[in-house]
Write a protein that holds these residues in place. Structure first.
Motif, PDB file in Angstrom:
ATOM      1  N   ASN A 264       0.866  -1.185   0.000  1.00  0.00           N
ATOM      2  CA  ASN A 264       0.000   0.000   0.000  1.00  0.00           C
ATOM      3  C   ASN A 264       0.895   1.225   0.000  1.00  0.00           C
ATOM      4  OD1 ASN A 264      -1.788   2.188   0.788  1.00  0.00           O
ATOM      5  ND2 ASN A 264      -3.246   0.596   1.396  1.00  0.00           N
ATOM      6  N   LYS A 265       0.782   2.038  -1.015  1.00  0.00           N
ATOM      7  CA  LYS A 265       1.660   3.196  -1.167  1.00  0.00           C
ATOM      8  C   LYS A 265       1.251   4.378  -0.296  1.00  0.00           C
ATOM      9  CE  LYS A 265       2.854   1.976  -5.947  1.00  0.00           C
ATOM     10  NZ  LYS A 265       4.185   1.460  -5.544  1.00  0.00           N
ATOM     11  N   GLU A 266       0.047   4.340   0.253  1.00  0.00           N
ATOM     12  CA  GLU A 266      -0.451   5.476   1.016  1.00  0.00           C
ATOM     13  C   GLU A 266      -0.542   5.198   2.521  1.00  0.00           C
ATOM     14  OE1 GLU A 266      -0.910   8.240  -0.571  1.00  0.00           O
ATOM     15  OE2 GLU A 266      -0.584   7.333  -2.544  1.00  0.00           O
ATOM     16  N   LYS A 267      -0.758   3.958   2.891  1.00  0.00           N
ATOM     17  CA  LYS A 267      -1.003   3.618   4.289  1.00  0.00           C
ATOM     18  C   LYS A 267       0.048   2.639   4.814  1.00  0.00           C
ATOM     19  CE  LYS A 267      -5.975   4.250   3.525  1.00  0.00           C
ATOM     20  NZ  LYS A 267      -7.313   3.607   3.546  1.00  0.00           N
ATOM     21  N   THR A 268      -0.002   2.417   6.120  1.00  0.00           N
ATOM     22  CA  THR A 268       0.959   1.532   6.781  1.00  0.00           C
ATOM     23  C   THR A 268       0.229   0.368   7.445  1.00  0.00           C
ATOM     24  OG1 THR A 268       2.552   3.293   7.229  1.00  0.00           O
ATOM     25  CG2 THR A 268       2.648   1.365   8.664  1.00  0.00           C
ATOM     26  N   MET A 269       0.795  -0.823   7.324  1.00  0.00           N
ATOM     27  CA  MET A 269       0.312  -1.968   8.105  1.00  0.00           C
ATOM     28  C   MET A 269       1.514  -2.562   8.820  1.00  0.00           C
ATOM     29  SD  MET A 269      -0.205  -5.310   8.921  1.00  0.00           S
ATOM     30  CE  MET A 269      -0.279  -6.648   7.739  1.00  0.00           C
ATOM     31  N   LEU A 270       1.583  -2.312  10.117  1.00  0.00           N
ATOM     32  CA  LEU A 270       2.667  -2.861  10.919  1.00  0.00           C
ATOM     33  C   LEU A 270       2.259  -4.210  11.497  1.00  0.00           C
ATOM     34  CD1 LEU A 270       3.920   0.202  13.025  1.00  0.00           C
ATOM     35  CD2 LEU A 270       4.853  -0.691  10.883  1.00  0.00           C
ATOM     36  N   GLU A 271       3.184  -5.140  11.437  1.00  0.00           N
ATOM     37  CA  GLU A 271       2.998  -6.423  12.111  1.00  0.00           C
ATOM     38  C   GLU A 271       4.108  -6.518  13.146  1.00  0.00           C
ATOM     39  OE1 GLU A 271       2.448 -11.115  10.879  1.00  0.00           O
ATOM     40  OE2 GLU A 271       1.980  -9.549   9.401  1.00  0.00           O
ATOM     41  N   LEU A 272       3.723  -6.659  14.415  1.00  0.00           N
ATOM     42  CA  LEU A 272       4.673  -6.580  15.516  1.00  0.00           C
ATOM     43  C   LEU A 272       4.569  -7.813  16.406  1.00  0.00           C
ATOM     44  CD1 LEU A 272       2.788  -3.608  15.509  1.00  0.00           C
ATOM     45  CD2 LEU A 272       5.045  -2.876  16.286  1.00  0.00           C
ATOM     46  N   VAL A 273       5.721  -8.322  16.818  1.00  0.00           N
ATOM     47  CA  VAL A 273       5.761  -9.468  17.724  1.00  0.00           C
ATOM     48  C   VAL A 273       5.854  -8.927  19.153  1.00  0.00           C
ATOM     49  CG1 VAL A 273       6.985 -11.558  18.400  1.00  0.00           C
ATOM     50  CG2 VAL A 273       6.863 -10.899  15.984  1.00  0.00           C
ATOM     51  N   PHE A 274       4.834  -9.225  19.949  1.00  0.00           N
ATOM     52  CA  PHE A 274       4.727  -8.738  21.324  1.00  0.00           C
ATOM     53  C   PHE A 274       5.239  -9.854  22.242  1.00  0.00           C
ATOM     54  CE2 PHE A 274       2.863  -7.401  25.232  1.00  0.00           C
ATOM     55  CZ  PHE A 274       2.432  -6.089  25.107  1.00  0.00           C
ATOM     56  N   ALA A 275       6.419  -9.652  22.820  1.00  0.00           N
ATOM     57  CA  ALA A 275       7.028 -10.694  23.657  1.00  0.00           C
ATOM     58  C   ALA A 275       8.111 -10.055  24.535  1.00  0.00           C
ATOM     59  CB  ALA A 275       7.649 -11.785  22.776  1.00  0.00           C
ATOM     60  N   PRO A 276       8.352 -10.644  25.727  1.00  0.00           N
ATOM     61  CA  PRO A 276       7.715 -11.816  26.320  1.00  0.00           C
ATOM     62  C   PRO A 276       6.320 -11.514  26.842  1.00  0.00           C
ATOM     63  CG  PRO A 276       9.296 -10.887  27.846  1.00  0.00           C
ATOM     64  CD  PRO A 276       9.442 -10.116  26.571  1.00  0.00           C
ATOM     65  N   CYS A 277       5.530 -12.574  27.052  1.00  0.00           N
ATOM     66  CA  CYS A 277       4.117 -12.407  27.373  1.00  0.00           C
ATOM     67  C   CYS A 277       3.706 -12.895  28.746  1.00  0.00           C
ATOM     68  CB  CYS A 277       3.257 -13.142  26.335  1.00  0.00           C
ATOM     69  SG  CYS A 277       3.427 -12.526  24.670  1.00  0.00           S
ATOM     70  N   ASP A 278       4.590 -13.607  29.442  1.00  0.00           N
ATOM     71  CA  ASP A 278       4.245 -14.068  30.783  1.00  0.00           C
ATOM     72  C   ASP A 278       5.481 -14.014  31.673  1.00  0.00           C
ATOM     73  OD1 ASP A 278       5.761 -16.204  29.887  1.00  0.00           O
ATOM     74  OD2 ASP A 278       4.269 -17.744  30.332  1.00  0.00           O
ATOM     75  N   ALA A 279       5.257 -14.197  32.975  1.00  0.00           N
ATOM     76  CA  ALA A 279       6.349 -14.067  33.939  1.00  0.00           C
ATOM     77  C   ALA A 279       7.440 -15.091  33.709  1.00  0.00           C
ATOM     78  CB  ALA A 279       5.788 -14.200  35.356  1.00  0.00           C
ATOM     79  N   GLN A 280       7.067 -16.300  33.325  1.00  0.00           N
ATOM     80  CA  GLN A 280       8.054 -17.347  33.111  1.00  0.00           C
ATOM     81  C   GLN A 280       8.999 -17.007  31.963  1.00  0.00           C
ATOM     82  OE1 GLN A 280       6.291 -21.228  32.728  1.00  0.00           O
ATOM     83  NE2 GLN A 280       8.254 -22.301  32.692  1.00  0.00           N
ATOM     84  N   SER A 281       8.528 -16.157  31.049  1.00  0.00           N
ATOM     85  CA  SER A 281       9.356 -15.740  29.919  1.00  0.00           C
ATOM     86  C   SER A 281      10.071 -14.418  30.176  1.00  0.00           C
ATOM     87  CB  SER A 281       8.490 -15.609  28.662  1.00  0.00           C
ATOM     88  OG  SER A 281       7.817 -16.811  28.371  1.00  0.00           O
ATOM     89  N   GLY A 282       9.742 -13.757  31.304  1.00  0.00           N
ATOM     90  CA  GLY A 282      10.439 -12.525  31.652  1.00  0.00           C
ATOM     91  C   GLY A 282       9.591 -11.276  31.654  1.00  0.00           C
ATOM     92  N   ALA A 283       8.279 -11.382  31.410  1.00  0.00           N
ATOM     93  CA  ALA A 283       7.420 -10.204  31.391  1.00  0.00           C
ATOM     94  C   ALA A 283       7.001  -9.811  32.800  1.00  0.00           C
ATOM     95  CB  ALA A 283       6.186 -10.466  30.538  1.00  0.00           C
ATOM     96  N   GLU A 284       6.869  -8.502  33.026  1.00  0.00           N
ATOM     97  CA  GLU A 284       6.398  -8.020  34.322  1.00  0.00           C
ATOM     98  C   GLU A 284       4.880  -8.086  34.419  1.00  0.00           C
ATOM     99  OE1 GLU A 284       7.948  -4.178  35.105  1.00  0.00           O
ATOM    100  OE2 GLU A 284      10.050  -4.787  34.957  1.00  0.00           O
ATOM    101  N   VAL A 285       4.233  -8.162  33.258  1.00  0.00           N
ATOM    102  CA  VAL A 285       2.774  -8.242  33.188  1.00  0.00           C
ATOM    103  C   VAL A 285       2.406  -9.502  32.421  1.00  0.00           C
ATOM    104  CG1 VAL A 285       0.678  -7.143  32.304  1.00  0.00           C
ATOM    105  CG2 VAL A 285       2.532  -5.726  33.223  1.00  0.00           C
ATOM    106  N   ASN A 286       1.377 -10.194  32.871  1.00  0.00           N
ATOM    107  CA  ASN A 286       0.925 -11.398  32.172  1.00  0.00           C
ATOM    108  C   ASN A 286       0.071 -10.980  30.971  1.00  0.00           C
ATOM    109  OD1 ASN A 286       0.430 -14.033  31.509  1.00  0.00           O
ATOM    110  ND2 ASN A 286      -1.054 -14.391  33.139  1.00  0.00           N
ATOM    111  N   TRP A 287       0.770 -10.564  29.911  1.00  0.00           N
ATOM    112  CA  TRP A 287       0.083  -9.969  28.763  1.00  0.00           C
ATOM    113  C   TRP A 287      -0.812 -10.951  28.028  1.00  0.00           C
ATOM    114  CZ3 TRP A 287      -0.367  -4.998  28.356  1.00  0.00           C
ATOM    115  CH2 TRP A 287       0.614  -4.169  28.917  1.00  0.00           C
TER     116      TRP A 287
END
Length: 560
Positions: A419-442
């Motif tokens: 798309n030449k006019e707009k943006t589509m971002l794809e983002l990896v949200f991690a870590p997602c839980d305490a066992q993986s290192g997150a402060e919030v259980n996302w």
């Protein structure tokens, strides 16, 4: 979520986001990395110096060479239609077997599945990048005659600058310079992230990896990244600048909880293979552009005319076994509890799903008992559509964010999503839980909270552009159990494709192979599983020529 001002949305969020506290250095001139969309030539991976590619090519050739028309009289059921299952089906087809792949969902792909929303936009389970260091995957594309579906990008690694919002820096790999000198040049020429002293202190501890190879890499699995760094006197800032970003991208875990084997495996490939770190994007959605050709191949679009079947919407209900021999006598599938039978059975399910369906009699067997030590790691994939271009970049970006791993502007990177006019971002949200290192259980948070937290992070990445941008819509895909959690000490529990059950084989990226939890690992596991199946269906011996991997003594002690 429609037409809301992006900056306003981020500021009114109540989501709590911690910020990293890196040591600040003297501010340099502003670095705005911009890239006009352009595809780059396919790298020449099929060279004698690329040992991993040649090894993958030889294994494919071996399976094709072992084709026999008589094999069509023997049947194999593959449970799972992700990459591991489709790979198994493809290579069993090369061998000439009558294959039936059954997938519980109505779409193929597993961890690479995707579907369309009401607007016709594709929602993907994850942001999937193809590396030059994926030899079995690259061979597969060639074997399916779909190499032109990979959009290769410039050979660079792009990182957001932690201390300077809106600034990025790149490690450029010079063309026509072989490994390992191209990576050395990329690191030495970049003066934004590491000092010369830090570069030297980073390089020296990696020498044993270059000398010892895979044996050394495997031996580091008992250490976390932070433990390995401390043991080898590596500066902490190397982790802050590089390893944290790499760990979250490779296994969605913070570096203090991640096995060092994961980092070393990637670095070894990138250092020793000229185009190992070169990246490509698929030119469209994964179901059509990758899974469909594999399905068609299994169902008859192959040079031998071998015809199998790929069935979707057919969930597994039960693995049925003979009480005396423990061998599989059938599988109960579908809403109507249909019973399917075959000569051999392959589980290409995730380790978590496999554990749910293990027959009771198998659960106490040491080989299957070791699966208790493995579990999937959660990950979230976020899609954001904006009404304008934020900052065009045609490639993968390491966000260096507390919440985000990597991201890509798919409106720039992928032909189908262009798309030449707009943006589509794809983002990896991690870590997602305490066992993986997150402060919030996302993984337990609402989609709205996850999007709001992501928008706060984008204020750091695009502080100027985000002010006037409007978020048109968003989509959040949560995967509670993704690739196996590569915390220290897990490799010794990863099972072989060969099992103690004569007519039952395993495939999946959690099984024992050197590419860990990745698309490459899934493809390779399918090839190795096919090799085991072929051996057992063509052997009259009571012992297996490809025996199961030995179970670690700690599991044996618990099983007695």
């Amino acid at each position: 979520m429609n037409g809301r001002n992006a900056s306003s949305l981020a500021r009114t969020s109540k989501a709590s986001c911690s910020s990293s506290s890196s040591r600040r250095r003297r501010r340099t001139t502003r670095t705005n990395v911009r890239c006009k969309a352009k595809d780059y030539p396919k790298p020449n991976l099929d060279v004698t110096s690329n040992e991993n590619y040649q090894r993958a090519k030889q294994l494919s050739g071996k399976l094709s060479k072992n084709y026999s028309g008589k094999n069509k009289e023997k049947s194999v059921i593959v449970i799972g239609g992700g990459l591991a299952g489709l790979s198994t089906g493809k290579y069993l087809t090369d061998l000439g077997y009558s294959v039936k792949v059954v997938e519980r969902l109505k779409i193929l792909g597993g961890k690479v599945s995707a579907w369309q929303d009401k607007d016709g936009d594709w929602i993907e389970t994850g942001l999937h990048i193809f590396f030059g260091a994926y030899p079995n995957m690259m061979n597969l594309f060639k074997e399916l005659n779909i190499e032109d579906r990979l959009q290769w990008k410039k050979h660079t690694m792009c990182f957001a600058m932690q201390d300077y919002p809106g600034e990025f820096t790149e490690f450029w790999f010079p063309e026509n310079v072989p490994a390992p000198f191209n990576m050395a040049a990329a690191i030495l020429q970049n003066d934004k992230m590491l000092s010369w002293e830090e570069k030297i202190k980073t390089g020296v501890p990696l020498l044993p990896m270059l000398i010892g190879g895979q044996e050394y890499i495997d031996a580091q699995d008992e250490l976390s990244v932070s433990e390995w760094m401390k043991k080898n006197g590596m500066p902490e800032r190397v982790s802050e600048e590089l390893f944290i970003a790499m760990g979250k991208a490779l296994d969605f875990i913070d570096s203090d909880k991640l096995s060092m084997t994961v980092i070393l495996t990637a670095m070894n490939r990138f250092i020793n293979e000229t185009d190992g770190s070169k990246t490509a994007f698929l030119d469209g959605n994964q179901p059509d552009r990758l899974c469909k050709p594999m399905k068609e191949y299994i169902e008859g679009n192959n040079e031998n005319g071998t015809k199998g079947e790929v069935i979707v919407g057919m969930p597994l209900r039960e693995i049925m076994i003979d009480e005396a021999s423990n061998e599989v006598i059938g599988v109960r599938v579908g809403e109507g509890d249909e019973i399917m039978t075959a000569d051999m059975y392959v589980s290409a399910m995730s380790v978590d799903a496999l554990k749910l369906y293990l027959p009771t009699a198998w659960k106490t067997m040491p080989f299957f008992k070791q699966l208790d030590e493995l579990s999937g790691v959660p990950v979230i994939n976020v899609h954001l559509w904006f009404d304008r271009k934020l900052r065009p970049y045609d490639g993968l970006v390491f966000s260096r964010s507390t919440l985000l791993s990597v991201y890509a502007d798919m409106s720039e990177c992928c032909k189908e999503y262009e798309n030449k006019e707009k943006t589509m971002l794809e983002l990896v949200f991690a870590p997602c839980d305490a066992q993986s290192g997150a402060e919030v259980n996302w993984i337990k948070k609402s989609d709205e909270e996850i999007v709001a937290a992501t928008m706060l992070e984008l204020e750091r990445l695009f502080p100027d552009e985000i002010k006037n941008a409007n978020l048109l819509k968003s989509a959040v895909v949560k995967t509670p159990r993704s690739v196996y959690r590569a915390i220290p000490g897990r490799n010794k529990f990863r099972p072989s494709q060969s099992t103690p059950i004569r007519n039952f084989t395993l495939a999946g990226d959690f099984t024992s192979q050197k590419y860990l939890g990745s698309m490459e690992g899934a493809i390779l596991s399918g090839k190795l599983a096919s090799e085991v199946v072929d051996d057992r269906l063509n052997s009259s011996r009571e012992t297996f020529s490809i025996p199961p991997k030995e179970v670690h003594e700690s599991v044996l002690l618990r099983s007695t």
